[in-house]
Design a protein around this motif. Structure first.
Motif, PDB file in Angstrom:
ATOM      1  N   GLY A 100      65.003   9.674  53.481  1.00 51.46           N
ATOM      2  CA  GLY A 100      64.748   9.760  54.914  1.00 51.46           C
ATOM      3  C   GLY A 100      63.448   9.193  55.416  1.00 51.46           C
ATOM      4  O   GLY A 100      63.185   9.235  56.625  1.00 51.46           O
ATOM      5  N   ALA A 101      62.578   8.684  54.524  1.00 51.44           N
ATOM      6  CA  ALA A 101      61.324   8.088  54.997  1.00 51.44           C
ATOM      7  C   ALA A 101      61.602   6.810  55.778  1.00 51.44           C
ATOM      8  O   ALA A 101      62.564   6.104  55.502  1.00 51.44           O
ATOM      9  CB  ALA A 101      60.406   7.785  53.809  1.00 51.44           C
ATOM     10  N   TRP A 102      60.757   6.518  56.742  1.00 50.86           N
ATOM     11  CA  TRP A 102      60.893   5.293  57.528  1.00 50.86           C
ATOM     12  C   TRP A 102      60.121   4.152  56.882  1.00 50.86           C
ATOM     13  O   TRP A 102      60.467   2.992  57.036  1.00 50.86           O
ATOM     14  CB  TRP A 102      60.368   5.516  58.944  1.00 50.86           C
ATOM     15  N   ASP A 103      59.042   4.490  56.208  1.00 48.70           N
ATOM     16  CA  ASP A 103      58.204   3.468  55.579  1.00 48.70           C
ATOM     17  C   ASP A 103      57.508   4.100  54.386  1.00 48.70           C
ATOM     18  O   ASP A 103      57.484   5.327  54.240  1.00 48.70           O
ATOM     19  CB  ASP A 103      57.190   2.909  56.578  1.00 48.70           C
ATOM     20  N   TYR A 104      56.898   3.249  53.538  1.00 46.29           N
ATOM     21  CA  TYR A 104      56.351   3.706  52.268  1.00 46.29           C
ATOM     22  C   TYR A 104      55.096   2.893  51.980  1.00 46.29           C
ATOM     23  O   TYR A 104      55.124   1.667  52.042  1.00 46.29           O
ATOM     24  CB  TYR A 104      57.402   3.491  51.170  1.00 46.29           C
ATOM     25  N   LEU A 105      53.991   3.573  51.695  1.00 47.17           N
ATOM     26  CA  LEU A 105      52.715   2.898  51.436  1.00 47.17           C
ATOM     27  C   LEU A 105      52.139   3.434  50.136  1.00 47.17           C
ATOM     28  O   LEU A 105      52.072   4.647  49.930  1.00 47.17           O
ATOM     29  CB  LEU A 105      51.747   3.154  52.590  1.00 47.17           C
ATOM     30  N   THR A 106      51.743   2.525  49.244  1.00 49.65           N
ATOM     31  CA  THR A 106      51.222   2.947  47.949  1.00 49.65           C
ATOM     32  C   THR A 106      49.706   3.096  47.985  1.00 49.65           C
ATOM     33  O   THR A 106      49.003   2.376  48.688  1.00 49.65           O
ATOM     34  CB  THR A 106      51.600   1.948  46.845  1.00 49.65           C
ATOM     35  N   LYS A 107      49.216   4.076  47.215  1.00 55.52           N
ATOM     36  CA  LYS A 107      47.779   4.307  47.076  1.00 55.52           C
ATOM     37  C   LYS A 107      47.237   3.470  45.904  1.00 55.52           C
ATOM     38  O   LYS A 107      47.940   3.308  44.908  1.00 55.52           O
ATOM     39  CB  LYS A 107      47.506   5.786  46.787  1.00 55.52           C
ATOM     40  N   PRO A 108      46.006   3.000  45.990  1.00 54.80           N
ATOM     41  CA  PRO A 108      45.120   3.059  47.158  1.00 54.80           C
ATOM     42  C   PRO A 108      45.561   2.055  48.204  1.00 54.80           C
ATOM     43  O   PRO A 108      46.132   1.021  47.873  1.00 54.80           O
ATOM     44  CB  PRO A 108      43.753   2.696  46.577  1.00 54.80           C
ATOM     45  N   PHE A 109      45.291   2.340  49.453  1.00 48.26           N
ATOM     46  CA  PHE A 109      45.707   1.445  50.525  1.00 48.26           C
ATOM     47  C   PHE A 109      44.512   1.107  51.415  1.00 48.26           C
ATOM     48  O   PHE A 109      43.515   1.846  51.466  1.00 48.26           O
ATOM     49  CB  PHE A 109      46.824   2.071  51.364  1.00 48.26           C
ATOM     50  N   ARG A 112      43.266  -0.211  57.371  1.00 46.12           N
ATOM     51  CA  ARG A 112      43.800  -1.016  58.469  1.00 46.12           C
ATOM     52  C   ARG A 112      45.303  -1.242  58.323  1.00 46.12           C
ATOM     53  O   ARG A 112      46.020  -1.339  59.324  1.00 46.12           O
ATOM     54  CB  ARG A 112      43.065  -2.350  58.541  1.00 46.12           C
ATOM     55  N   GLU A 113      45.780  -1.312  57.076  1.00 47.03           N
ATOM     56  CA  GLU A 113      47.226  -1.449  56.884  1.00 47.03           C
ATOM     57  C   GLU A 113      47.928  -0.152  57.274  1.00 47.03           C
ATOM     58  O   GLU A 113      48.985  -0.173  57.907  1.00 47.03           O
ATOM     59  CB  GLU A 113      47.555  -1.804  55.441  1.00 47.03           C
ATOM     60  N   LEU A 114      47.343   0.974  56.895  1.00 47.00           N
ATOM     61  CA  LEU A 114      47.914   2.260  57.301  1.00 47.00           C
ATOM     62  C   LEU A 114      47.985   2.352  58.820  1.00 47.00           C
ATOM     63  O   LEU A 114      49.020   2.745  59.372  1.00 47.00           O
ATOM     64  CB  LEU A 114      47.059   3.408  56.760  1.00 47.00           C
ATOM     65  N   LEU A 115      46.912   1.957  59.488  1.00 45.98           N
ATOM     66  CA  LEU A 115      46.880   2.013  60.949  1.00 45.98           C
ATOM     67  C   LEU A 115      47.963   1.119  61.552  1.00 45.98           C
ATOM     68  O   LEU A 115      48.641   1.510  62.509  1.00 45.98           O
ATOM     69  CB  LEU A 115      45.506   1.597  61.457  1.00 45.98           C
ATOM     70  N   ALA A 116      48.138  -0.075  60.990  1.00 45.06           N
ATOM     71  CA  ALA A 116      49.155  -0.994  61.498  1.00 45.06           C
ATOM     72  C   ALA A 116      50.546  -0.402  61.338  1.00 45.06           C
ATOM     73  O   ALA A 116      51.395  -0.507  62.241  1.00 45.06           O
ATOM     74  CB  ALA A 116      49.058  -2.331  60.761  1.00 45.06           C
ATOM     75  N   ARG A 117      50.806   0.251  60.205  1.00 44.23           N
ATOM     76  CA  ARG A 117      52.126   0.847  59.979  1.00 44.23           C
ATOM     77  C   ARG A 117      52.348   2.047  60.904  1.00 44.23           C
ATOM     78  O   ARG A 117      53.452   2.258  61.413  1.00 44.23           O
ATOM     79  CB  ARG A 117      52.278   1.250  58.523  1.00 44.23           C
ATOM     80  N   VAL A 118      51.301   2.840  61.102  1.00 43.50           N
ATOM     81  CA  VAL A 118      51.389   3.976  62.015  1.00 43.50           C
ATOM     82  C   VAL A 118      51.724   3.493  63.418  1.00 43.50           C
ATOM     83  O   VAL A 118      52.626   4.026  64.083  1.00 43.50           O
ATOM     84  CB  VAL A 118      50.062   4.767  62.017  1.00 43.50           C
ATOM     85  N   ARG A 119      51.015   2.475  63.876  1.00 47.60           N
ATOM     86  CA  ARG A 119      51.271   1.951  65.223  1.00 47.60           C
ATOM     87  C   ARG A 119      52.685   1.404  65.344  1.00 47.60           C
ATOM     88  O   ARG A 119      53.356   1.613  66.372  1.00 47.60           O
ATOM     89  CB  ARG A 119      50.246   0.868  65.547  1.00 47.60           C
ATOM     90  N   ALA A 120      53.144   0.696  64.320  1.00 48.18           N
ATOM     91  CA  ALA A 120      54.485   0.124  64.357  1.00 48.18           C
ATOM     92  C   ALA A 120      55.546   1.220  64.420  1.00 48.18           C
ATOM     93  O   ALA A 120      56.520   1.123  65.185  1.00 48.18           O
ATOM     94  CB  ALA A 120      54.713  -0.766  63.140  1.00 48.18           C
TER      95      ALA A 120
END
Length: 239
Positions: A100-109, A112-120
């Motif tokens: 059910g996740a919409w997106d997936y980000l691996t650590k370390p990140f 600015r990429e996290l912020l871009a994904r959050v905004r999207a």
């Protein structure tokens, strides 16, 4: 209510690492979001049930109940879920998306990429975001789709014929705009798909659907997420 009647989007961060929770709360707060945090799945679910957020940032590996289990329970609520994990294997990403996740980000990140994904994710409209979405009419990128009557019109108003399988596939996408859908999820959702039940069948079906949605002067409608699946790019709105 914020000064000037500006309502800030709320983000709930669930991570057992206090340093990550605090860093995300400070970073996202500095960019205009109202951030709440929880240290484990139990506290995260309690916080969510008390006051659902606009976005859930959820760590996968936590002591006790893991993030995947919590994601599976909360995803039907329809809010975007961004999974965080130190696991970078394709299989791990697919599992997160399938629960059910919409997106997936691996650590370390990179923050600015996290912020871009959050905004999207927060730009995606809530309409048609869940499997319980309306079966009425919706629009996306100038296209019009009648979900119940299985009718599709292009941006110029011309009728476009859809087979049963193509309609089921398109309906799966428009009910979950912005979400990465794996091939297995699409196979489950697109019942009546005009092909045999295996991964390559989905690729062929998506290719056929793309040809029908092709417009030389428009951006990509269905995006390929390499090694994982597909995502409907434009927002979807009730017609």
């Amino acid at each position: 209510m914020e000064p000037g009647n500006i309502v800030r989007s709320t983000i709930l961060v669930v991570d057992d690492d206090a340093s990550i929770r605090d860093a995300l709360a400070e970073f996202l707060g500095a960019h205009g979001y109202a951030v709440r945090t929880a240290a484990d799945a139990v506290a995260g679910e309690h916080a969510w049930r008390q006051a659902p957020a606009d976005l859930l940032v959820l760590d996968v590996m936590m002591p006790g109940e893991d993030g995947l289990s919590l994601c599976r329970r909360l995803s039907p609520a329809g809010a975007p879920i961004l999974m965080l994990s130190a696991l970078d294997d394709v299989t791990d990403r697919i599992v997160g998306l399938e629960v059910g996740a919409w997106d997936y980000l691996t650590k370390p990140f990179e923050p600015r990429e996290l912020l871009a994904r959050v905004r999207a994710l927060l730009r995606r409209p809530a309409v048609a975001s869940s499997t319980d979405a309306t079966d009425g009419s919706v629009t996306f990128a100038g296209w019009w789709l009648d979900m119940s009557e299985r009718r599709l019109r292009d941006p110029a108003g011309r009728a476009v014929a859809l087979s049963e399988g193509e309609h089921a596939l398109l309906a799966a996408f428009v009910r979950r705009p912005g979400r990465i859908l794996t091939r297995d999820v699409l196979l489950d959702l697109a019942r009546g798909l005009d092909a045999a039940p295996y991964d390559r069948a989905i690729d062929i079906a998506v290719s056929r659907l793309r040809r029908k949605l092709a417009e030389s002067d428009t951006a990509t409608i269905i995006e390929t997420v390499r090694g994982v699946g597909y995502r409907l790019v434009p927002p979807v709105r009730s017609a």
